[in-house]
Design an enzyme around this catalytic site. Structure first.
Site, PDB file in Angstrom:
ATOM      1  N   SER A 139      -7.829   1.535  12.273  1.00  0.00           N
ATOM      2  CA  SER A 139      -7.105   1.222  13.523  1.00  0.00           C
ATOM      3  C   SER A 139      -7.606   2.084  14.681  1.00  0.00           C
ATOM      4  O   SER A 139      -7.569   1.661  15.830  1.00  0.00           O
ATOM      5  CB  SER A 139      -5.607   1.492  13.377  1.00  0.00           C
ATOM      6  OG  SER A 139      -5.081   0.863  12.262  1.00  0.00           O
ATOM      7  N   ASP A 167       0.825  -1.209   0.000  1.00  0.00           N
ATOM      8  CA  ASP A 167       0.000   0.000   0.000  1.00  0.00           C
ATOM      9  C   ASP A 167       0.860   1.261   0.000  1.00  0.00           C
ATOM     10  O   ASP A 167       0.516   2.247  -0.660  1.00  0.00           O
ATOM     11  CB  ASP A 167      -0.917   0.007   1.228  1.00  0.00           C
ATOM     12  CG  ASP A 167      -1.953  -1.089   1.148  1.00  0.00           C
ATOM     13  OD1 ASP A 167      -2.395  -1.405   0.039  1.00  0.00           O
ATOM     14  OD2 ASP A 167      -2.303  -1.654   2.204  1.00  0.00           O
ATOM     15  N   GLY A 168       1.969   1.233   0.751  1.00  0.00           N
ATOM     16  CA  GLY A 168       2.861   2.394   0.813  1.00  0.00           C
ATOM     17  C   GLY A 168       3.388   2.756  -0.575  1.00  0.00           C
ATOM     18  O   GLY A 168       3.384   3.928  -0.964  1.00  0.00           O
ATOM     19  N   ASP A 188      -5.408  13.590  21.357  1.00  0.00           N
ATOM     20  CA  ASP A 188      -4.104  13.458  20.685  1.00  0.00           C
ATOM     21  C   ASP A 188      -4.086  14.068  19.291  1.00  0.00           C
ATOM     22  O   ASP A 188      -3.033  14.491  18.811  1.00  0.00           O
ATOM     23  CB  ASP A 188      -3.734  11.973  20.539  1.00  0.00           C
ATOM     24  CG  ASP A 188      -3.237  11.378  21.843  1.00  0.00           C
ATOM     25  OD1 ASP A 188      -3.229  12.104  22.867  1.00  0.00           O
ATOM     26  OD2 ASP A 188      -2.853  10.188  21.837  1.00  0.00           O
ATOM     27  N   TYR A 208      -5.297   3.932   8.722  1.00  0.00           N
ATOM     28  CA  TYR A 208      -5.177   4.454  10.097  1.00  0.00           C
ATOM     29  C   TYR A 208      -6.567   4.658  10.723  1.00  0.00           C
ATOM     30  O   TYR A 208      -6.804   4.364  11.892  1.00  0.00           O
ATOM     31  CB  TYR A 208      -4.415   5.786  10.035  1.00  0.00           C
ATOM     32  CG  TYR A 208      -3.792   6.278  11.317  1.00  0.00           C
ATOM     33  CD1 TYR A 208      -3.928   5.590  12.528  1.00  0.00           C
ATOM     34  CD2 TYR A 208      -3.045   7.456  11.314  1.00  0.00           C
ATOM     35  CE1 TYR A 208      -3.334   6.066  13.690  1.00  0.00           C
ATOM     36  CE2 TYR A 208      -2.442   7.932  12.473  1.00  0.00           C
ATOM     37  CZ  TYR A 208      -2.591   7.239  13.657  1.00  0.00           C
ATOM     38  OH  TYR A 208      -2.004   7.715  14.792  1.00  0.00           O
ATOM     39  N   ASN A 246      -5.296   8.717   1.064  1.00  0.00           N
ATOM     40  CA  ASN A 246      -5.767   7.996   2.258  1.00  0.00           C
ATOM     41  C   ASN A 246      -6.301   8.971   3.307  1.00  0.00           C
ATOM     42  O   ASN A 246      -7.461   8.915   3.672  1.00  0.00           O
ATOM     43  CB  ASN A 246      -4.607   7.272   2.939  1.00  0.00           C
ATOM     44  CG  ASN A 246      -4.523   5.792   2.609  1.00  0.00           C
ATOM     45  OD1 ASN A 246      -5.363   5.267   1.897  1.00  0.00           O
ATOM     46  ND2 ASN A 246      -3.517   5.138   3.137  1.00  0.00           N
TER      47      ASN A 246
HETATM   48  P1  NAP Z   1       2.849   1.910   6.927  1.00  0.00           P
HETATM   49  O1  NAP Z   1       3.273   2.364   8.286  1.00  0.00           O
HETATM   50  O2  NAP Z   1       3.540   0.770   6.278  1.00  0.00           O
HETATM   51  O3  NAP Z   1       1.269   1.616   6.946  1.00  0.00           O
HETATM   52  C1  NAP Z   1       0.657   0.946   7.981  1.00  0.00           C
HETATM   53  C2  NAP Z   1      -0.211  -0.177   7.415  1.00  0.00           C
HETATM   54  O4  NAP Z   1      -1.354   0.389   6.747  1.00  0.00           O
HETATM   55  C3  NAP Z   1       0.501  -1.064   6.386  1.00  0.00           C
HETATM   56  O5  NAP Z   1       0.217  -2.428   6.667  1.00  0.00           O
HETATM   57  C4  NAP Z   1      -0.108  -0.625   5.064  1.00  0.00           C
HETATM   58  O6  NAP Z   1      -0.127  -1.674   4.087  1.00  0.00           O
HETATM   59  C5  NAP Z   1      -1.533  -0.308   5.512  1.00  0.00           C
HETATM   60  N1  NAP Z   1      -2.299   0.579   4.618  1.00  0.00           N
HETATM   61  C6  NAP Z   1      -1.909   1.710   3.992  1.00  0.00           C
HETATM   62  N2  NAP Z   1      -2.930   2.224   3.274  1.00  0.00           N
HETATM   63  C7  NAP Z   1      -3.993   1.384   3.444  1.00  0.00           C
HETATM   64  C8  NAP Z   1      -5.343   1.375   2.981  1.00  0.00           C
HETATM   65  N3  NAP Z   1      -5.804   2.345   2.194  1.00  0.00           N
HETATM   66  N4  NAP Z   1      -6.160   0.383   3.395  1.00  0.00           N
HETATM   67  C9  NAP Z   1      -5.711  -0.594   4.227  1.00  0.00           C
HETATM   68  N5  NAP Z   1      -4.453  -0.641   4.718  1.00  0.00           N
HETATM   69  C10 NAP Z   1      -3.613   0.339   4.325  1.00  0.00           C
HETATM   70  O7  NAP Z   1       2.895   3.202   5.975  1.00  0.00           O
HETATM   71  P2  NAP Z   1       2.543   3.267   4.418  1.00  0.00           P
HETATM   72  O8  NAP Z   1       2.569   1.891   3.826  1.00  0.00           O
HETATM   73  O9  NAP Z   1       3.386   4.373   3.836  1.00  0.00           O
HETATM   74  O10 NAP Z   1       1.011   3.765   4.437  1.00  0.00           O
HETATM   75  C11 NAP Z   1       0.664   5.062   4.854  1.00  0.00           C
HETATM   76  C12 NAP Z   1      -0.595   4.959   5.659  1.00  0.00           C
HETATM   77  O11 NAP Z   1      -0.325   4.275   6.867  1.00  0.00           O
HETATM   78  C13 NAP Z   1      -1.186   6.267   6.120  1.00  0.00           C
HETATM   79  O12 NAP Z   1      -1.962   6.893   5.136  1.00  0.00           O
HETATM   80  C14 NAP Z   1      -2.001   5.836   7.338  1.00  0.00           C
HETATM   81  O13 NAP Z   1      -3.354   5.595   6.993  1.00  0.00           O
HETATM   82  C15 NAP Z   1      -1.397   4.507   7.738  1.00  0.00           C
HETATM   83  N6  NAP Z   1      -0.953   4.519   9.146  1.00  0.00           N
HETATM   84  C16 NAP Z   1      -1.590   3.655  10.002  1.00  0.00           C
HETATM   85  C17 NAP Z   1      -1.298   3.677  11.354  1.00  0.00           C
HETATM   86  C18 NAP Z   1      -2.042   2.744  12.264  1.00  0.00           C
HETATM   87  O14 NAP Z   1      -2.828   1.938  11.756  1.00  0.00           O
HETATM   88  N7  NAP Z   1      -1.852   2.830  13.575  1.00  0.00           N
HETATM   89  C19 NAP Z   1      -0.335   4.560  11.851  1.00  0.00           C
HETATM   90  C20 NAP Z   1       0.289   5.421  10.962  1.00  0.00           C
HETATM   91  C21 NAP Z   1      -0.035   5.393   9.589  1.00  0.00           C
HETATM   92  P3  NAP Z   1       1.246  -2.243   3.420  1.00  0.00           P
HETATM   93  O15 NAP Z   1       1.787  -3.166   4.477  1.00  0.00           O
HETATM   94  O16 NAP Z   1       0.780  -2.996   2.201  1.00  0.00           O
HETATM   95  O17 NAP Z   1       2.119  -1.052   3.113  1.00  0.00           O
HETATM   96 MN    MN Z   2       3.732   0.140   4.167  1.00  0.00          MN
END
Ligand code: NAP
Ligand code: MN
Length: 224
Positions: free
Chosen positions: A126, A13-14, A110, A123, A81
């Site tokens: 989550s 996804d990233g 927060d 995010y 996103n």
């Molecule tokens: P990352 O830290 O690797 O992302 C966290 C997880 O979110 C990864 O497993 C990623 O999938 C998954 N993800 C990203 N976009 C998604 C979507 N639209 N639907 C379902 N899962 C998704 O960072 P990244 O890969 O650069 O992705 C950026 C996104 O991470 C941000 O937009 C934010 O939404 C998310 N994020 C989530 C958290 C949390 O859940 N606590 C915290 C910070 C950021 P892959 O493993 O395939 O990359």
């Molecule tokens: Mn990722």
């Protein structure tokens, strides 16, 4: 605008999000998942031949996802996103949240996630937000650890706003510079005390070659 060019992202996804930022709205996107979760990319390496024939024959679907726009000072940013506001010094944030010009609440906590339908499974999910299928023309605002006590009153769940309604966040002046995180990347910015959000009207087009169903994807990736 659709110039017919297809960008193939290979990764998770990233990687997919990075491709969207790099090539913008006028392309179509398809993903090959070699990554970790891979909610956004549809295909595997072994599907490459199918992808090439589908592109040749035109047998694919284009699904449009609305894009989130934020404006502050004289800057404008786009997110596929989500956009997250968090205090840079780990203090409680105090934010006046105005939705459709109504001063809805004074949020304490927060921070806030403002999420598109595409980002609803990231995010936002989550943090307890709702999953929104791609044809939802709405965005949601999801609180991160909201304070809801006699001292502070914040909504404790996410809420969904129709695409055409603008949300404006007014930050209290005493606060440290907020971190602004766009699709997981922190961006540099001048201090600001007001930021406005709307969904669309721009969209990004994702190309699907197999039958795509959002709920099937949710089941496969989250409940497996
Ligand atoms: P990352 O830290 O690797 O992302 C966290 C997880 O979110 C990864 O497993 C990623 O999938 C998954 N993800 C990203 N976009 C998604 C979507 N639209 N639907 C379902 N899962 C998704 O960072 P990244 O890969 O650069 O992705 C950026 C996104 O991470 C941000 O937009 C934010 O939404 C998310 N994020 C989530 C958290 C949390 O859940 N606590 C915290 C910070 C950021 P892959 O493993 O395939 O990359
Ligand atoms: Mn990722």
């Amino acid at each position: 605008m659709d110039d017919g060019e297809t960008i193939v992202s290979v990764g998770g996804d990233g990687t997919f999000l990075k491709a969207l930022h790099k090539y913008g709205f006028s392309k179509r996107y398809v993903g090959i998942n070699t990554g970790h979760l891979g909610f956004l990319p549809d295909l595997l390496m072994e599907d490459l031949d199918r992808l090439i024939s589908a592109l040749k024959d035109g047998t694919y679907q284009l699904i449009e996802y609305p894009v989130l726009n934020a404006t502050f000072n004289n800057q404008s940013v786009w997110a596929f996103n989500d956009i997250v506001l968090k205090a840079s010094n780990s203090k409680t944030m105090h934010i006046h949240v105005n939705v459709n010009k109504i001063p809805l609440q004074k949020f304490a906590g927060d921070g806030l996630i403002i999420s598109t339908p595409l980002g609803s499974s990231a995010y936002n999910y989550s943090a307890g937000g709702a999953l929104l299928p791609p044809d939802s023309r709405a965005y949601q605002i999801t609180p991160l650890a909201p304070l809801n006590t006699n001292a502070y009153r914040s909504l404790t769940s996410s809420f969904v706003v129709p695409a055409y309604q603008i949300s404006t966040l007014d930050l209290e002046p005493s606060q440290a510079i907020p971190h602004l995180v766009v699709d997981g990347e922190e961006i540099d910015h001048e201090p600001f005390d007001k930021i406005s959000f709307r969904l669309g009207p721009d969209v990004v087009k994702l190309l699907r070659i197999a039958d795509y169903d959002f709920w099937a994807r949710v089941k496969e990736k989250f409940l497996g």
